[in-house]
Design an enzyme around this catalytic site. Structure first.
Site, PDB file in Angstrom:
ATOM      1  N   ASP B 309       0.835  -1.157   0.199  1.00 37.64           N
ATOM      2  CA  ASP B 309       0.319  -0.678   0.187  1.00 37.64           C
ATOM      3  C   ASP B 309       0.770   0.700   0.016  1.00 37.64           C
ATOM      4  O   ASP B 309       1.725   1.283   0.686  1.00 37.64           O
ATOM      5  CB  ASP B 309      -1.162   0.006   1.292  1.00 37.64           C
ATOM      6  CG  ASP B 309      -2.240  -0.589   1.205  1.00 37.64           C
ATOM      7  OD1 ASP B 309      -2.604  -1.085  -0.364  1.00 37.64           O
ATOM      8  OD2 ASP B 309      -2.269  -1.269   1.964  1.00 37.64           O
ATOM      9  N   ASP B 346     -12.416  20.692   9.454  1.00 38.44           N
ATOM     10  CA  ASP B 346     -11.914  19.670   8.835  1.00 38.44           C
ATOM     11  C   ASP B 346     -10.315  18.481   9.627  1.00 38.44           C
ATOM     12  O   ASP B 346      -9.654  18.904   9.246  1.00 38.44           O
ATOM     13  CB  ASP B 346     -11.131  19.052   7.451  1.00 38.44           C
ATOM     14  CG  ASP B 346     -10.487  18.834   6.856  1.00 38.44           C
ATOM     15  OD1 ASP B 346     -11.129  17.480   6.639  1.00 38.44           O
ATOM     16  OD2 ASP B 346     -10.931  18.836   5.067  1.00 38.44           O
ATOM     17  N   PHE B 375     -17.622  17.283   3.897  1.00 36.43           N
ATOM     18  CA  PHE B 375     -16.824  16.062   2.340  1.00 36.43           C
ATOM     19  C   PHE B 375     -17.791  15.304   2.092  1.00 36.43           C
ATOM     20  O   PHE B 375     -18.088  14.155   3.356  1.00 36.43           O
ATOM     21  CB  PHE B 375     -14.931  15.871   2.493  1.00 36.43           C
ATOM     22  CG  PHE B 375     -14.819  15.166   1.233  1.00 36.43           C
ATOM     23  CD1 PHE B 375     -14.945  15.744   0.091  1.00 36.43           C
ATOM     24  CD2 PHE B 375     -14.890  14.022   1.382  1.00 36.43           C
ATOM     25  CE1 PHE B 375     -14.486  15.500  -0.868  1.00 36.43           C
ATOM     26  CE2 PHE B 375     -14.916  12.881   0.103  1.00 36.43           C
ATOM     27  CZ  PHE B 375     -14.427  13.771  -1.164  1.00 36.43           C
ATOM     28  N   THR B 376     -18.440  15.171   1.129  1.00 38.85           N
ATOM     29  CA  THR B 376     -19.259  14.105   0.125  1.00 38.85           C
ATOM     30  C   THR B 376     -18.342  13.299  -0.911  1.00 38.85           C
ATOM     31  O   THR B 376     -17.706  13.488  -1.736  1.00 38.85           O
ATOM     32  CB  THR B 376     -20.776  13.847   0.610  1.00 38.85           C
ATOM     33  OG1 THR B 376     -20.866  14.586  -0.814  1.00 38.85           O
ATOM     34  CG2 THR B 376     -21.387  14.701   1.451  1.00 38.85           C
ATOM     35  N   ALA B 377     -19.161  11.842  -0.793  1.00 39.93           N
ATOM     36  CA  ALA B 377     -17.984  11.374  -2.196  1.00 39.93           C
ATOM     37  C   ALA B 377     -19.102  11.402  -3.073  1.00 39.93           C
ATOM     38  O   ALA B 377     -18.453  11.928  -4.135  1.00 39.93           O
ATOM     39  CB  ALA B 377     -18.371  10.243  -1.980  1.00 39.93           C
ATOM     40  N   ARG B 380     -17.408  15.760  -3.007  1.00 38.88           N
ATOM     41  CA  ARG B 380     -16.438  15.704  -3.945  1.00 38.88           C
ATOM     42  C   ARG B 380     -15.959  17.256  -3.678  1.00 38.88           C
ATOM     43  O   ARG B 380     -14.571  17.474  -3.814  1.00 38.88           O
ATOM     44  CB  ARG B 380     -15.832  15.369  -5.197  1.00 38.88           C
ATOM     45  CG  ARG B 380     -16.191  13.585  -4.941  1.00 38.88           C
ATOM     46  CD  ARG B 380     -16.165  12.848  -6.361  1.00 38.88           C
ATOM     47  NE  ARG B 380     -14.585  13.185  -6.740  1.00 38.88           N
ATOM     48  CZ  ARG B 380     -14.614  14.027  -8.165  1.00 38.88           C
ATOM     49  NH1 ARG B 380     -15.200  13.782  -8.837  1.00 38.88           N
ATOM     50  NH2 ARG B 380     -13.006  14.127  -8.518  1.00 38.88           N
ATOM     51  N   SER B 382     -15.123  20.389   0.468  1.00 42.33           N
ATOM     52  CA  SER B 382     -16.220  20.278   1.613  1.00 42.33           C
ATOM     53  C   SER B 382     -15.789  21.996   1.423  1.00 42.33           C
ATOM     54  O   SER B 382     -15.037  22.891   1.118  1.00 42.33           O
ATOM     55  CB  SER B 382     -15.300  19.674   3.105  1.00 42.33           C
ATOM     56  OG  SER B 382     -14.491  20.590   2.591  1.00 42.33           O
ATOM     57  N   ASP B 516      -4.782  -4.739   5.428  1.00 40.24           N
ATOM     58  CA  ASP B 516      -5.589  -5.121   7.582  1.00 40.24           C
ATOM     59  C   ASP B 516      -6.841  -4.285   6.841  1.00 40.24           C
ATOM     60  O   ASP B 516      -7.464  -5.046   8.142  1.00 40.24           O
ATOM     61  CB  ASP B 516      -4.775  -3.653   8.102  1.00 40.24           C
ATOM     62  CG  ASP B 516      -4.849  -2.527   7.278  1.00 40.24           C
ATOM     63  OD1 ASP B 516      -6.020  -2.164   6.020  1.00 40.24           O
ATOM     64  OD2 ASP B 516      -4.321  -1.328   7.808  1.00 40.24           O
ATOM     65  N   ASP B 520      -9.789  -6.226   2.155  1.00 43.04           N
ATOM     66  CA  ASP B 520      -8.328  -6.626   1.920  1.00 43.04           C
ATOM     67  C   ASP B 520      -8.395  -8.381   2.185  1.00 43.04           C
ATOM     68  O   ASP B 520      -7.397  -8.877   1.174  1.00 43.04           O
ATOM     69  CB  ASP B 520      -6.826  -6.014   2.733  1.00 43.04           C
ATOM     70  CG  ASP B 520      -6.414  -4.992   2.132  1.00 43.04           C
ATOM     71  OD1 ASP B 520      -6.980  -3.989   1.427  1.00 43.04           O
ATOM     72  OD2 ASP B 520      -5.715  -3.966   3.472  1.00 43.04           O
TER      73      ASP B 520
END
Lengths: 567, 678
Positions: B309, B346, B375-377, B380, B382, B516, B520
């Site tokens: 990662d 934030d 922030f929201t998906a 996108r 904030s 983790d 995954d």
């Protein structure tokens, strides 16, 4: 003296120079690439397949290959037995030679089917011309078998996953018609022009200068000698093999025959490079084999050229080298060179008596057969070497911290098991055979006194040599051994059978199993097998496996003899 | 010296010595074919000693035979000791981990439907069952492994990891796992027990080290076959020597036969083989990695591809704001203030780094009635609304849309900034005030120092590194190049990892990855070596075949080296063991025959004193080489990433050539000593 060494050097140079293009040609044959002989041989091959009803395009797995090989070998063995035991009632017997006894026929049939050509008979009196012809054909067949099965292993070594490995019969027929036959014709014609007989007439009668009448054996010798040399067969037409003036009349024919011995074995290595497109790997293998060959060859030539101390002490000058048992027309260097060439390649033809070599040369000849893959027999030499590669790959793979892999295929427990069994077989057969003979001899030295011409260390070497030669499918004799007895005929027959077929099945099985495995692309962590370091590793494995197992036996034979000679 | 004492602590030694005698039991010995044959030889020698005592005179003196017997017995004990000390060390290491999970009181919570009663029963931790809930607050020791289902706490995991800095664990997400034996420092959590007592990874690991469930790995099996083969060869050699010697009229004593046999079979590697395997797992444990099988460690040595990662492994934590680029007409101070205002609420590391870079005093940021936009998906972006001002920051195309809808243009120089930042591996955040672009913030990844060298090392081992990141391909490419990874997966979704692994595996490569999250888990299971972080979810830990207690993403590199070391140690000691035979032959063979064939004195190149002293020296050397090599077997042969051929050359020189030469010197020295007595 120097011209003798020059002669040897030129012979070696000549064989390598001829083997390179021949290897390319053999590679083309296995790859089914067009060659200029196709026009001649395609119809012949097709005729064979049409007559036998075999489809040469049927793909076979490694098991099917092994079964095909064993089946046809068994049938050939039966035919051979049948003819050898009934020769006196069959045609082509101008000298009225008798049929063979059961145990001798068993030994001879096994010997020729297995490409060993150990001869417990003498061709002049022991065979009819039909018998000789059959054995000549068998020399083609057994050599063709070896080359064909080697082609199967080449096919299995490709850099991808494959389940089937071509057609055995097709490889076999191509090996016989396109490789063995043309070369045999060339060698035979050369020999005929130098006085080697090629006739079906019976014994000739000549009157010597003294006025005595002498019967001289002859026959279809040239053809027989040609295939015996090029197919690493070694079975002579006459008892004394290539020491006989009708088999090997002069220095030139000696050059031709010596070169013929190792021509195809060396060419097979270059063929590997061509088939797999791995020239470097082929060069490394060739390098390892050559190093082993030279290590045995050079001291042998030196020993023989130096002469024998014991004979010198008797007041006989040794300025031509040790000439006991050697032909004056070849000299000591060329004889020693032949001795090592014939033992390292599993050929087994001789142009001098190995029994009379100085002790250490005898040991080098033995070592050549004990390793049995410094070039080795046609096709099978590489198969033996393949086992050593697997062992070396395994140990060195661990040494660099990676699960061992060879040409992108992982070597795991199953392959190790097979490789180990095959590596064990050779010492097992040689040592237990010799042990059994020694045991019988000491139980009753009187009854077996006809076995050994020389008791003591040399007698031990004679027994050791016979079993080594049988197990290496070599076929040369140390002589001095009374070997045409049921014990030697049967014991050596069994040894030859086991030592021929198991070491063929083993490598084919390993290669077949590996071929079916997943191919792993090379990375920087992969151990490269086409490097000199890995070559050294293979050499060390060969030296240690052979030396370790045979050291005690060699100590009691040639080494003890050597030390008693210099003291 | 410190290292030495840790190898052989007194308490370990005592238990190992006791074990080496217990392990003489033929039933246990049978697992190791090489040493089993030595045991048979030892038994025969004992018989010979008794035979002599009862009047036989053909086998030489009692003393000589008895010493041979003792030396053989010592050979067995040394081999057993090697295995026992490796086991004891592993056990000690595991015990110290286990100590942390001794009986602790657990505050069990009863579950009533979807809520929990606040009534707490205090029970011993050993009575907790899988699925039970317990409660922990500041100062409590966590009684069992589990997953937090409610709350957040700072936890001191130093008992497990040795790392003193406390870590935060919270319900939900990928950091919800707690380990028994660690201590809650602040706050309170409710935890669900995830494993039955005695079945935790640690318990499994201890069982593995103790040998109860230790299975031979494929490589170990193949090597055992090789060694068994060599043993068989020498059985043949020794047995056939009897008729040979009879033929040559040189009788050989039973002691000489047994000595020859024991010296020739690969006892050195045979005696150390299991110790090497256990030591490999010990080393993994020392690196704070719990392996579920010995096989996993070995496989790690074969890894071709490593999936890492980006965040936390290649780069330090999260992105940081590094530059502010106000648009042409905008005052820089105004821009910075707007940027800071938009980030006050934030909480993300990026947001905090913006405040940090802005460096403004708190009073400069006081505003009335702010309304913070999260922030929201979907949006996108904030920001914050106060008075009539609307400040937004977000992805460049999101803000661009916002402005263009309001009829404002997207300034060209801003577009240029956005492009430059992306191309340099940064992430641009565009800022707008009342739907008008006022500038760009540059966020940059900070690549961990020293990571480039580690990747270089991996490359030399032949391992391809692959960076997995959610970044866009342009950014990913830049970071990949800067860090020196070979490949990257950009805009990665969980299934992308899985697909990448499958693709590489289909081409025959072995893939390792670290993970983790629950996301995954499938990829961890699919990978040949899956290392789950101890802080990760239970699902991840179940799916992988190793658990890293330190949660250190670069641990994979160490694991790979441990795997390689394990194989190398086996390979080099095998080579050494077999190479030894050359010298042993030169010691024993002349000794066997010299009486019958005096001329063989010429073969006695070491000029050993007498046949008896030669044979004794060889067996003594054969015995003491085992304890001398125990430290090497336990520590492992050093791995150097210098390429396979160079490594082979090096090891062949040290262990191959060394293996040929060392016994010549050793046997000669021992002979000089033995000659003083006989």
């Amino acid at each position: 003296m120097n011209s003798e060494i020059l002669g040897v050097l030129l012979m070696y140079l000549l064989v390598v120079l001829l083997a390179i293009p021949l290897g390319r040609y053999i590679g083309k044959i296995f790859n089914y690439e067009p060659t200029w002989l196709d026009r001649l041989f395609n119809p012949i091959d097709n005729l064979f397949f049409k007559l036998s009803g075999i489809n040469p395009k049927t793909e076979m797995t490694w098991k099917q290959h092994a079964i095909a090989l064993l089946t046809i070998n068994f049938i050939w063995f039966l035919i051979c037995m049948l003819i050898l035991t009934n020769m006196s009632n069959l045609p082509l017997n101008p000298d009225n030679n008798p049929s063979m006894s059961g145990d001798l026929a068993f030994n001879t049939a096994v010997s020729f089917v297995t490409n060993t050509n150990l001869q417990h008979y003498s061709g002049e009196s022991g065979l009819s011309y039909l018998g000789q012809l059959i054995l000549m054909l068998w020399q083609f067949i057994s050599a063709g078998t070896g080359i064909a099965i080697c082609a199967v292993v080449f096919a299995a070594m490709q850099s991808r996953t494959v389940a089937t490995l071509g057609n055995f019969y097709s490889f076999f027929v191509r090996s016989c018609t396109r490789i063995l036959f043309p070369i045999a014709v060339i060698v035979a014609i050369t020999l005929v022009f130098n006085g080697v007989p090629m006739t079906f007439a019976g014994k000739d009668t000549i009157t010597t200068l003294q006025g005595d009448t002498v019967m001289v054996s002859r026959g279809p010798v040239a053809g027989f000698v040609a295939i015996k040399q090029i197919g690493t067969n070694g079975g002579g037409f006459f008892g004394p093999n290539s020491a006989h003036p009708f088999e090997n009349p002069n220095y030139f024919t000696n050059v031709v025959e010596t070169v013929s011995i190792s021509l195809i074995p060396i060419a097979m290595i270059f063929a590997l490079g061509y088939v797999l497109k791995r020239k470097k790997l082929a060069n490394v293998i060739f390098g390892v084999m050559t190093a082993g060959f030279l290590l045995l060859c050079i001291p042998s030539i030196m020993n023989e050229m130096q002469g024998n101390k014991a004979i010198e002490n008797m007041g006989i000058a040794q300025n031509m080298g040790s000439m006991e048992g050697k032909e004056v027309r070849f000299g000591s260097a060329a004889s020693a060179y032949w001795a090592i060439t014939t033992t390292t390649t599993s050929n087994g033809s001789v142009n001098s008596m190995h029994d009379s070599m100085t002790p250490l040369t005898g040991m080098y000849a033995l070592l050549g057969m004990m390793v049995n893959s410094f070039y080795g027999g046609v096709g099978v030499g590489f198969l033996n070497f393949y086992i050593f590669i697997i062992l070396a790959v395994f140990i060195s793979g661990l040494m660099v911290g990676r699960t061992p892999e060879f040409l992108g295929k992982k070597i795991e427990a199953k392959e190790m098991k097979i490789a180990m069994v095959i590596a064990l077989l050779h010492p097992l057969l040689i040592l237990t055979g010799t042990a059994l003979a020694s045991f019988l001899y000491i139980q009753n030295p009187e009854a077996y006194s006809s076995w050994l011409a020389n008791p003591g260390n040399h007698g031990f070497s004679e027994m050791l040599y016979e079993f080594t030669s049988s197990s290496a499918n070599n076929g040369s004799g140390f002589e001095g051994l009374g070997d045409n007895t049921p014990f030697w005929n049967i014991a050596c027959g069994i040894v030859m059978l086991l030592a021929r077929y198991l070491p063929i099945i083993g490598p084919v099985a390993i290669a077949g199993i590996l071929a079916g495995k997943k191919y792993i692309p090379e990375s920087a962590g992969t151990l490269k097998t086409d490097t000199s370091t890995f070559g050294l590793m293979v050499f060390a494995v060969m030296a240690i496996v052979a030396a370790l197992a045979f050291f005690p036996a060699l100590t009691l034979g040639p080494i003890a003899e050597y030390f008693s000679l210099i003291n | 010296m410190a290292n030495k004492s840790s190898l052989f602590q007194k308490s370990l030694l005592q238990s190992a010595i006791k074990q080496s005698v217990v392990k003489l039991n033929p039933k246990l010995m049978f697992r190791n074919p090489v040493m089993f044959t030595v045991e048979i030889g030892t038994a025969i020698m004992l018989g010979v000693c008794i035979w002599i005592l009862s009047g036989n005179t053909t086998q030489g003196s009692f003393m000589y035979n008895f010493i041979v017997f003792l030396v053989l017995l010592a050979t067995l004990l040394f081999a057993n000791f090697a295995e026992a000390i490796a086991e004891a060390r592993g056990k000690a290491q595991a015990d110290s981990l286990r100590k942390t999970r001794e009986e602790t009181p657990a505050k069990k919570v009863a579950e009533v439907g979807k809520i929990y009663s606040h009534q707490v029963d205090i029970i011993p931790s050993s009575q907790l069952k899988k699925g039970d809930l317990f409660f922990c607050e500041a100062g409590d020791i966590i009684p069992s492994d589990g997953e937090i289902i409610e709350g957040l706490a700072t936890i001191d995991e130093s008992a497990i990891t040795g790392e003193s800095a406390p870590v935060i664990r919270e319900a939900g997400g990928d950091k919800s796992s707690v380990t028994g034996g660690t201590k809650v420092l602040s706050d309170a959590i409710t935890v669900r027990v995830t494993t039955e007592q005695g079945e935790s990874f640690l318990d499994k690991m201890i069982a593995l080290v103790e040998g109860a469930s230790r299975q031979k790995t494929p490589n170990e099996i193949a090597l055992t076959i090789l060694l068994a083969g060599f043993t068989l060869v020498f059985i043949i050699v020794t047995i056939t020597l009897k008729p040979f010697a009879d033929y040559a009229n040189t009788p050989i004593t039973i002691a000489a036969f047994i000595a020859l046999f024991v010296c020739l079979i690969p006892t050195t590697i045979g005696g150390l083989l299991s110790a090497i395997g256990i030591a490999g797992m010990d080393r993994a444990l020392r690196a704070n990695v719990i392996t579920k099988s010995g096989r996993a460690v070995e496989t790690a040595g074969d890894i071709d591809v490593l999936l890492l990662d980006k965040t936390g492994t290649i780069t330090i934590g999260n992105r940081k704001a590094t530059h502010f680029y106000p648009a042409n007409s905008i005052d820089e101070k105004h821009f910075i203030r707007c940027v800071a205002l938009s980030s006050i609420s934030d909480d993300t590391p990026e947001g905090k780094s913006i405040i940090e870079l802005a460096g403004l005093q708190p009073q400069q940021l006081s505003i009335i009635n702010p309304r913070f936009i999260k922030f929201t998906a979907e949006t996108r972006c904030s920001g914050v609304d106060f008075e009539n001002i609307r400040i937004r920051k977000g992805a460049s195309d999101a803000i661009k849309n916002l402005c263009e809808q309001a009829g404002n243009k997207f300034p060209e120089e801003t577009a240029a900034h956005v492009h430059t930042i992306s191309a340099n591996g940064g992430t641009p955040l565009v800022v707008a005030e009342n739907e008008k672009i006022i500038g760009v913030i540059e966020l940059q990844d900070i690549i961990k120092p020293g990571i480039h060298e580690r990747f270089e090392r991996l490359r030399k081992m032949g391992i391809k590194t692959v960076m997995v990141t959610g970044d866009n391909p342009l950014t990913a490419k830049f970071i990949a190049e800067k860090a020196g990874v070979d490949d990257f997966i950009a805009e990665a979704k969980p299934e992308d990892k899985m697909n990448y692994i499958k693709k590489e595996q289909a081409e025959g490569r072995l893939v390792a990855m670290m993970g983790d999250g629950t996301n995954d888990a499938p990829a961890l299971a699919q990978a040949d070596v899956g290392v789950a972080m101890n802080s990760g979810t239970q699902a991840a830990k179940e799916a992988g075949n190793m658990v890293d207690l330190d949660n250190d993403p670069t641990k994979l590199i160490e694991v790979v080296e441990i795997g390689k070391q394990l194989l190398m140690t086996r390979g080099t000691l095998t080579t050494f063991s077999i190479a030894n035979d050359v010298a042993k032959y030169f010691a024993i063979i002349p000794a066997l025959f010299i009486v019958g064939i005096p001329s063989l004195q010429g073969l006695n190149i070491m000029q050993l004193h007498s046949p008896e002293s030669a044979i004794l020296s060889a067996v003594i050397f054969n015995a003491i080489i085992i304890p001398l090599l125990i430290p090497l077997a336990l520590k492992g042969v050093a791995y150097k990433p210098i390429g396979a051929s160079a490594l082979l050359r090096r090891n062949l020189l040290i262990y191959g050539l060394g293996g040929v030469l060392v016994p010549f010197v050793g046997i000669k020295l021992i002979d000089l000593f033995v000659a003083l007595f006989i």
